[in-house]
Scaffold this motif. Structure first.
Motif, short mmCIF file in Angstrom:
data_model
loop_
_atom_site.label_atom_id
_atom_site.label_comp_id
_atom_site.label_asym_id
_atom_site.label_seq_id
_atom_site.Cartn_x
_atom_site.Cartn_y
_atom_site.Cartn_z
N ASP A 155 0.89 20.77 44.22
CA ASP A 155 -0.22 19.78 44.34
C ASP A 155 0.43 18.44 44.83
OD1 ASP A 155 -2.25 20.93 42.46
OD2 ASP A 155 -0.51 21.18 41.39
N MET A 156 -0.36 17.93 45.89
CA MET A 156 0.34 16.81 46.50
C MET A 156 -0.67 15.88 47.18
SD MET A 156 0.47 17.06 50.06
CE MET A 156 1.57 16.39 50.87
N VAL A 157 -0.74 14.52 47.55
CA VAL A 157 -1.39 13.97 48.19
C VAL A 157 -0.76 13.25 49.42
CG1 VAL A 157 -3.02 11.78 48.24
CG2 VAL A 157 -2.95 13.44 46.07
N PHE A 158 -1.26 13.29 50.51
CA PHE A 158 -0.82 12.57 51.50
C PHE A 158 -1.43 11.23 51.83
CE2 PHE A 158 -0.53 11.82 56.42
CZ PHE A 158 0.81 12.08 56.55
N VAL A 159 -0.89 10.16 51.89
CA VAL A 159 -1.57 9.06 52.06
C VAL A 159 -0.87 8.22 53.47
CG1 VAL A 159 -1.87 6.62 51.07
CG2 VAL A 159 -1.61 8.42 49.81
N SER A 160 -1.86 8.20 54.35
CA SER A 160 -1.49 7.78 55.70
C SER A 160 -2.06 6.50 56.06
CB SER A 160 -2.16 8.89 56.80
OG SER A 160 -2.18 8.21 58.12
N VAL A 161 -1.24 5.47 56.53
CA VAL A 161 -1.66 4.26 57.14
C VAL A 161 -1.29 4.01 58.66
CG1 VAL A 161 -1.16 1.72 57.12
CG2 VAL A 161 -1.64 2.92 54.99
N ASP A 162 -2.36 3.98 59.40
CA ASP A 162 -2.15 3.91 60.80
C ASP A 162 -3.29 2.66 61.20
OD1 ASP A 162 -1.80 3.90 63.53
OD2 ASP A 162 -2.45 6.00 63.73
N VAL A 163 -3.99 2.76 61.90
CA VAL A 163 -4.98 1.50 61.87
C VAL A 163 -5.64 1.43 60.87
CG1 VAL A 163 -7.26 0.64 63.02
CG2 VAL A 163 -5.01 1.66 64.49
N GLY A 164 -6.22 2.68 60.18
CA GLY A 164 -6.78 2.88 58.93
C GLY A 164 -6.02 3.46 57.85
N VAL A 165 -6.62 3.74 56.79
CA VAL A 165 -6.13 4.52 55.60
C VAL A 165 -6.63 5.74 55.36
CG1 VAL A 165 -5.35 4.21 53.22
CG2 VAL A 165 -5.25 2.12 54.80
N GLY A 166 -6.02 6.90 55.29
CA GLY A 166 -6.41 7.99 55.05
C GLY A 166 -5.86 9.00 53.92
N GLY A 167 -6.37 9.98 53.47
CA GLY A 167 -5.66 10.59 52.58
C GLY A 167 -5.86 12.31 52.70
N GLY A 168 -5.00 12.97 52.53
CA GLY A 168 -5.17 14.64 52.39
C GLY A 168 -4.64 14.94 51.11
N VAL A 169 -5.37 16.00 50.58
CA VAL A 169 -5.19 16.70 49.25
C VAL A 169 -4.67 18.07 49.35
CG1 VAL A 169 -5.93 16.65 46.85
CG2 VAL A 169 -6.74 14.72 48.14
N SER B 98 -7.30 2.08 74.48
CA SER B 98 -7.82 0.94 74.01
C SER B 98 -8.31 1.00 72.76
CB SER B 98 -8.43 0.01 75.00
OG SER B 98 -7.85 -0.24 76.24
N ARG B 99 -7.89 0.60 71.59
CA ARG B 99 -8.67 0.48 70.38
C ARG B 99 -10.07 0.44 70.17
NH1 ARG B 99 -6.83 -2.71 65.12
NH2 ARG B 99 -4.62 -2.26 65.76
N GLY C 72 -3.38 -6.41 65.09
CA GLY C 72 -3.24 -5.72 66.39
C GLY C 72 -2.06 -5.63 67.32
N SER C 73 -0.80 -6.11 66.66
CA SER C 73 0.34 -5.97 67.32
C SER C 73 0.57 -4.59 67.76
CB SER C 73 1.36 -6.59 66.40
OG SER C 73 1.07 -8.17 66.18
N ALA D 222 -3.45 -5.50 57.71
CA ALA D 222 -2.74 -6.09 56.49
C ALA D 222 -1.15 -6.03 56.62
CB ALA D 222 -3.37 -5.21 55.23
N LEU D 223 -0.89 -5.14 56.75
CA LEU D 223 0.68 -4.91 57.34
C LEU D 223 1.13 -6.09 58.26
CD1 LEU D 223 3.23 -3.86 56.21
CD2 LEU D 223 2.84 -1.69 57.82
N CYS D 224 0.42 -6.35 59.25
CA CYS D 224 0.77 -7.13 60.15
C CYS D 224 0.84 -8.57 59.65
CB CYS D 224 -0.31 -7.22 61.52
SG CYS D 224 0.14 -5.86 62.53
N ARG D 225 -0.12 -8.76 58.88
CA ARG D 225 -0.41 -10.17 58.30
C ARG D 225 0.89 -10.45 57.36
NH1 ARG D 225 -5.84 -8.61 57.40
NH2 ARG D 225 -5.28 -8.11 55.18
#
Length: 387
Positions: A212-226, A118-119, A281-282, A271-274
């Motif tokens: 050199d790369m950046v990983f941008v992740s969108v799940d419930v939140g937004v994160g990045g790996g460098v 449960s979130r 929360g879908s 935001a993607l749901c909207r």
């Protein structure tokens, strides 16, 4: 390529260094011949033979005749890693589900267990207990014990496993690594989920050739790996990569971090749901299905996701200007975006980013590992130490 030993290096240290290099090559690169190992590692054939023979005696590799013949004479022997001989435990603690997997030498997933959450309602004790139970069941099934464990967490976390904050889990000041080490009875390494997504893509995915790369992740939140110069950039406390909390829209929506208008409020899952006219929360499956449907209707995708595309491009322009990567990899839900949207965003970044215009050649692409990136990254984190 392995360089010559430094002056004063003991023979056992040289052997250990060469053995590690060989193990790493087989783990990441897969089966190859002794001749290929000698050429790639810069070692003579007698050294390779001694190393391979030692690994074979320990059950870590087997050799078989290669189907590929190199001219006349005896056929080459192919060296194959044995996944069950050396495996690690990989854990992805997500906001809505947690996965525990056994990953073998060479990267093969030997088994996994997943359960939904449960979130924001999962206690640390509950997660630790379920991970320990899943680990025992996997060990019983495989008939052995893992040589290490790596854990992915969506938050600011030190490598020793101290979670400063994981807002979407509602965790603050949690000694997760210590708790899991006690429960699993072995050392545990912990990393931010996007950081480990970057590690996975750089080791086994679309970014294997990128320095050199950046990983941008969108799940419930937004994160990045460098990744910079082929090494992860983490910061002293593991705080590098909190890209979701760049303020891109002053006065915008409130973010749980206490600010307004964070990038996460404009391109995160809600935001993607909207943008897709779905309730916030879908279920992830519904969001992915809608995105894949739009992938077959490019014009409709551009129309419905116009504002989302603009905010995604704006954030990536900032990321590229700040970090100057040669490659940006879009992961998790961003990997499901219609190709026309990815192309539109890439073009916006090329035109509006000063760094992109000056340097050129910056690429934006989607993850090749998809939702498996974080669990693969957790495994690679464990293997970095185990090998």
């Amino acid at each position: 390529m392995t360089g010559p030993p430094t002056a004063g290096t003991r023979p056992d240290e040289v052997r250990r260094h060469n053995r590690t290099a060989l193990l790493r090559r087989l783990h990441v690169g897969g089966p190859c011949t002794r001749a290929e190992l000698a050429a790639e590692l810069g070692l003579n054939r007698s050294t390779i033979k001694a190393l391979v023979d030692g690994l074979a005696e320990g059950g870590l590799v087997v050799e078989q005749v290669s189907a590929k013949r190199l001219g006349a004479g005896r056929p080459s022997l192919l060296v194959l890693p044995q996944p069950r001989a050396l495996w690690v435990l990989a854990v992805d603690v997500g906001v809505e589900q947690t996965t525990v997997a056994a990953v073998g030498f060479g990267g093969e997933v030997l088994g996994s267990r997943t359960w939904t959450l449960s979130r924001g309602a999962s206690s640390v004790q509950d997660v630790v207990g379920k991970v320990a139970l899943a680990a025992r069941r996997l060990a019983d099934r495989l008939g052995g014990s893992p040589v290490g464990a790596g854990v992915s967490v969506p938050g600011v976390v030190r490598r020793d496993g101290y979670v400063h904050e994981a807002p979407n889990l509602h965790w603050t000041g949690v000694h997760l690594g210590e708790l899991l080490s006690t429960a699993l009875r072995r050392p545990v390494l912990v990393g931010n989920d996007a950081e480990l997504g970057a590690l996975a893509e750089h080791t086994r995915g679309v970014a294997r050739q990128a320095a050199d790369m950046v990983f941008v992740s969108v799940d419930v939140g937004v994160g990045g790996g460098v990744i910079s110069e082929r090494a992860a950039v983490r910061g002293t406390g593991g705080s590098v990569g909190e890209l979701g909390h760049m303020v891109v829209r002053p006065g915008g929506r409130s973010c749980y971090c206490g600010c307004r208008g964070c990038w996460e409020t404009e391109v995160g899952e809600d935001a993607l749901c909207r943008a897709l006219s779905l309730p916030e929360g879908s279920a992830r499956e519904l969001v992915v299905s809608e995105l894949r449907s739009l992938g077959e209707q490019p014009e409709l995708a551009l129309y419905r996701l116009r504002e989302f595309t603009d905010w995604l491009a704006l954030g990536l322009i900032n990321v590229v200007n700040l970090l100057g990567p040669e490659l940006v990899v879009l992961g998790d839900l961003l990997a499901e975006l219609p190709p026309v949207i990815v192309d539109e965003v890439a073009e916006e970044v090329r035109q509006r980013s000063l760094v992109s215009r000056a340097v050129g050649g910056i690429r934006i692409t989607t993850s090749s590992l998809g939702p498996e990136a974080k669990i693969i990254g957790a495994a690679e984190l464990a293997f970095e130490q185990a090998l």
